[in-house]
Write an enzyme that holds these catalytic residues in place. Sequence first.
Site, PDB file in Angstrom:
ATOM      1  N   SER A 186       0.829  -1.191   0.000  1.00 36.74           N
ATOM      2  CA  SER A 186       0.000   0.000   0.000  1.00 36.74           C
ATOM      3  C   SER A 186       0.874   1.256   0.000  1.00 36.74           C
ATOM      4  O   SER A 186       1.721   1.412  -0.879  1.00 36.74           O
ATOM      5  CB  SER A 186      -0.964  -0.036   1.192  1.00 36.74           C
ATOM      6  OG  SER A 186      -1.979   0.922   1.039  1.00 36.74           O
ATOM      7  N   ASP A 290      -9.231  -5.086  -4.920  1.00 35.49           N
ATOM      8  CA  ASP A 290      -8.552  -3.872  -4.485  1.00 35.49           C
ATOM      9  C   ASP A 290      -8.950  -2.722  -5.398  1.00 35.49           C
ATOM     10  O   ASP A 290      -8.685  -2.769  -6.608  1.00 35.49           O
ATOM     11  CB  ASP A 290      -7.037  -4.085  -4.533  1.00 35.49           C
ATOM     12  CG  ASP A 290      -6.247  -2.893  -4.010  1.00 35.49           C
ATOM     13  OD1 ASP A 290      -6.865  -1.857  -3.666  1.00 35.49           O
ATOM     14  OD2 ASP A 290      -5.013  -2.983  -3.950  1.00 35.49           O
ATOM     15  N   HIS A 320      -7.553  -5.472  -0.539  1.00 35.89           N
ATOM     16  CA  HIS A 320      -6.371  -4.677  -0.248  1.00 35.89           C
ATOM     17  C   HIS A 320      -5.793  -5.143   1.095  1.00 35.89           C
ATOM     18  O   HIS A 320      -6.521  -5.342   2.066  1.00 35.89           O
ATOM     19  CB  HIS A 320      -6.743  -3.194  -0.176  1.00 35.89           C
ATOM     20  CG  HIS A 320      -5.553  -2.288  -0.136  1.00 35.89           C
ATOM     21  ND1 HIS A 320      -4.793  -2.008  -1.258  1.00 35.89           N
ATOM     22  CD2 HIS A 320      -4.981  -1.598   0.884  1.00 35.89           C
ATOM     23  CE1 HIS A 320      -3.813  -1.190  -0.925  1.00 35.89           C
ATOM     24  NE2 HIS A 320      -3.903  -0.926   0.360  1.00 35.89           N
TER      25      HIS A 320
END
Length: 352
Positions: A186, A290, A320
């Site tokens: 991320s 995601d 995610h």
Amino acid sequence: MSDTTPPRRKPKPPMSRLMRLSLKAVDWATDATRRADGTLNRLALSVLDPRVPAFSSPCRGVASRDLLLDAATRLRARLFYPAAAGRADGVERPLLPVIVFFHGGGFAFLSAASAAYDAACRRIARYASAAVLSVDYRRAPEHRCPAAYDDGLAALRYLDDPKNHHHPSGDVPPLDATRCYLAGDSAGGNIAHHVARRYAAEVAAFRNVRVAGLIAIQPFFGGEERTDSELRLDGAPIVTVSRTDWMWRAFLPPGCDRTHEAANFAAPSAASGVDSPAFPPVLLAIGGYDPLQDWQRRYAEMLKSKGKDVRVFEYPNAIHAFYVFPAFNDGRDLMIRIAEFVAESATATGSE
């Protein structure tokens, strides 16, 4: 009878009810602690995300200790290493490759000592038979871009100093700075990319560190437009449009939008370093649930257009940050891919 087409139902990833409740708790904590004025309730976060200690004794086959990387900025990191590689009297221990890791959390949340990332780094160290240096970089909004990138480069400078390759206690195995990897998920994947390009742009300044690979797990990039996956999957666990909007506002320099190089890897100013031969091969993980996946695929296309070695692994049922949740089986496959990537890159580096 109405001819109005009913709204399309948002796709939901396959997961248990308990997992859904756990993810709702994560979402609630994120939303409850971020304020509309761009600040965070750090006191509440310290209660909701307590720091777990490092363990010099092995935990699941991996030991850890906290290190001070830069006294001037009080930059710290947590070093994880396989216990089997620890002290062995009278036996010469092999040098361990080093994975410099940057945790996720939208540049603002979590830390190297958060329970989820402590566990994730232990898994990476165990699977890859490598040391993992998890950098506790400065977080937004108190420290905006480029503070996190500066801290990532400071971690490489720490490793570049030979005296930091051997810990005084002798319990930590010696580190091999010539087999260094940058990794993150991320926001941490975003940081790993920008640290990689900074390193590549000034590789001559490093005497010992050689970055052999970049592991980008669902990296956080963006732009002013809304992509199809952002619109289609808005409301998915962890990532929503409103949260990512807040995170970019909290991280980017004042007055900047998502055309800034930090968010937009295709910006002309973002090419520095990527064009260098020193920019490393990339392992890129993408999840099918995601909302950021369109940006991640564009990232892969950008790298390939510049002749870079990119290996893309798609996980169609992954949300995610899936790999930090043990309930998702795809996390184990990603650990195996990372271990293979490190082993192959290390072999290639050693044959040069």
